[in-house]
Write a protein that holds these residues in place. Structure first.
Motif, PDB file in Angstrom:
ATOM      1  N   GLY A  63       0.791  -1.223   0.000  1.00 55.19           N
ATOM      2  CA  GLY A  63       0.000   0.000   0.000  1.00 55.19           C
ATOM      3  C   GLY A  63       0.821   1.271   0.000  1.00 55.19           C
ATOM      4  O   GLY A  63       0.291   2.359   0.242  1.00 55.19           O
ATOM      5  N   THR A 126       2.605   4.330  -6.955  1.00 50.51           N
ATOM      6  CA  THR A 126       2.153   3.460  -5.870  1.00 50.51           C
ATOM      7  C   THR A 126       2.404   2.011  -6.268  1.00 50.51           C
ATOM      8  O   THR A 126       2.598   1.690  -7.440  1.00 50.51           O
ATOM      9  CB  THR A 126       0.656   3.656  -5.556  1.00 50.51           C
ATOM     10  OG1 THR A 126      -0.124   3.252  -6.698  1.00 50.51           O
ATOM     11  CG2 THR A 126       0.352   5.107  -5.225  1.00 50.51           C
ATOM     12  N   ASP A 130      -4.671   0.110  -3.863  1.00 50.99           N
ATOM     13  CA  ASP A 130      -5.099   0.467  -2.518  1.00 50.99           C
ATOM     14  C   ASP A 130      -3.915   1.124  -1.812  1.00 50.99           C
ATOM     15  O   ASP A 130      -2.982   0.442  -1.379  1.00 50.99           O
ATOM     16  CB  ASP A 130      -5.557  -0.784  -1.762  1.00 50.99           C
ATOM     17  CG  ASP A 130      -6.080  -0.450  -0.365  1.00 50.99           C
ATOM     18  OD1 ASP A 130      -6.354   0.727  -0.097  1.00 50.99           O
ATOM     19  OD2 ASP A 130      -6.197  -1.390   0.444  1.00 50.99           O
ATOM     20  N   TYR A 131      -3.922   2.433  -1.703  1.00 50.39           N
ATOM     21  CA  TYR A 131      -2.756   3.156  -1.192  1.00 50.39           C
ATOM     22  C   TYR A 131      -3.199   4.338  -0.332  1.00 50.39           C
ATOM     23  O   TYR A 131      -4.333   4.811  -0.415  1.00 50.39           O
ATOM     24  CB  TYR A 131      -1.890   3.657  -2.348  1.00 50.39           C
ATOM     25  CG  TYR A 131      -2.622   4.549  -3.339  1.00 50.39           C
ATOM     26  CD1 TYR A 131      -2.613   5.933  -3.204  1.00 50.39           C
ATOM     27  CD2 TYR A 131      -3.320   3.996  -4.412  1.00 50.39           C
ATOM     28  CE1 TYR A 131      -3.290   6.746  -4.113  1.00 50.39           C
ATOM     29  CE2 TYR A 131      -3.993   4.800  -5.322  1.00 50.39           C
ATOM     30  CZ  TYR A 131      -3.971   6.172  -5.168  1.00 50.39           C
ATOM     31  OH  TYR A 131      -4.633   6.968  -6.055  1.00 50.39           O
TER      32      TYR A 131
END
Length: 261
Positions: A63, A126, A130-131
């Protein structure tokens, strides 16, 4: 954690656990012959950077984010934008591009045979979809803070976010030259006002922030000020001493005023 290691960053990162870092912020050498680097061919430099980026990707959590601040490689009047030349290396490691942030500044070298350079860039990638992204801590004032919707269901309500607007991807921040209050004996340091918003937006308190090229300690100072953990690597012992002095002065004083964020 919370140390600057007197070590080559590639060998250092290769000893770290995979997926152990929440955020990487760094500004690598540009291969332009500064006192802290040995100038090589462009091909050799790019091959080295490719290995650095691969190592960064390995230690970055799923993440997590990486913010890579670079300028230009200049060779006998020929200008090569490093963000463009390094971009594919991030994609090779399946990192996902989020922004190319333009850092604009007013002062720099005055060129005679081309336009004077007045910007550098920060590449933000990223490792997954989902970060961490905290927009509220880095909002800037609305241009028209009292502006309201004039029709529809929201007529009469404020049209802009009450906490301010998204700062966008062009940041005007002074570079650290001459009489800048952050200036140290490091010949090429980047400002706290670049690093602080990146840390605020791309990490949370107690996260670990890594800088493979710690230099004068800007990332360590900003991370400590913002209640994050830090670690980094630096080959020059003199710069580690500078960073440690800054930690003692700036972290426990924290007196600078942000110019933008």
């Amino acid at each position: 954690m919370n140390t600057i290691n007197h070590q080559d960053c590639l060998s250092g990162m290769n000893t770290m656990k995979a997926e152990s870092v929440d955020l990487i912020i760094t500004s690598p050498p540009y291969n332009i012959g500064k006192s802290y680097e040995k100038r090589t061919s462009l091909d050799a430099y790019l091959a080295w950077q490719r290995e650095i980026i691969k190592a960064c990707s390995r230690v970055l959590k799923t993440g997590g984010s990486i913010a890579y601040q670079v300028g230009n490689y200049v060779d006998n009047g020929k200008v090569y934008p490093l963000d463009c030349m390094l971009f594919a290396f991030f994609l090779e490691n399946k990192l996902i591009p989020r922004n190319r942030i333009v850092w604009h500044f007013e002062h720099g070298l005055h060129c005679t045979k081309r336009l004077s350079g007045r910007h550098e860039t920060v590449l933000w990638f990223t490792k997954s979809e989902d970060y961490t992204f905290n927009i509220d801590p880095i909002r800037v004032p609305q241009k028209y803070p009292g502006k309201k919707h004039y029709k529809g269901d929201k007529k009469g309500e404020l049209s802009g976010h009450p906490m301010g607007k998204n700062p966008g991807d062009v940041w005007q921040i002074s570079n650290v030259k001459n009489n800048h209050p952050e200036k140290t004996d490091h010949p090429c340091q980047f400002p706290l006002d670049i690093v602080r918003p990146l840390i605020k937006a791309l990490s949370n308190p107690d996260d670990l922030v890594l800088d493979p090229f710690m230099g004068s300690g800007t990332v360590a100072v900003a991370a400590a000020q913002l209640n994050r953990n830090y670690m980094g690597f630096e080959l020059c012992h003199e710069y580690i001493e500078i960073a440690n002095r800054r930690m003692g002065k700036e972290v426990f004083g924290f007196s600078e005023q942000l110019t933008m964020f």
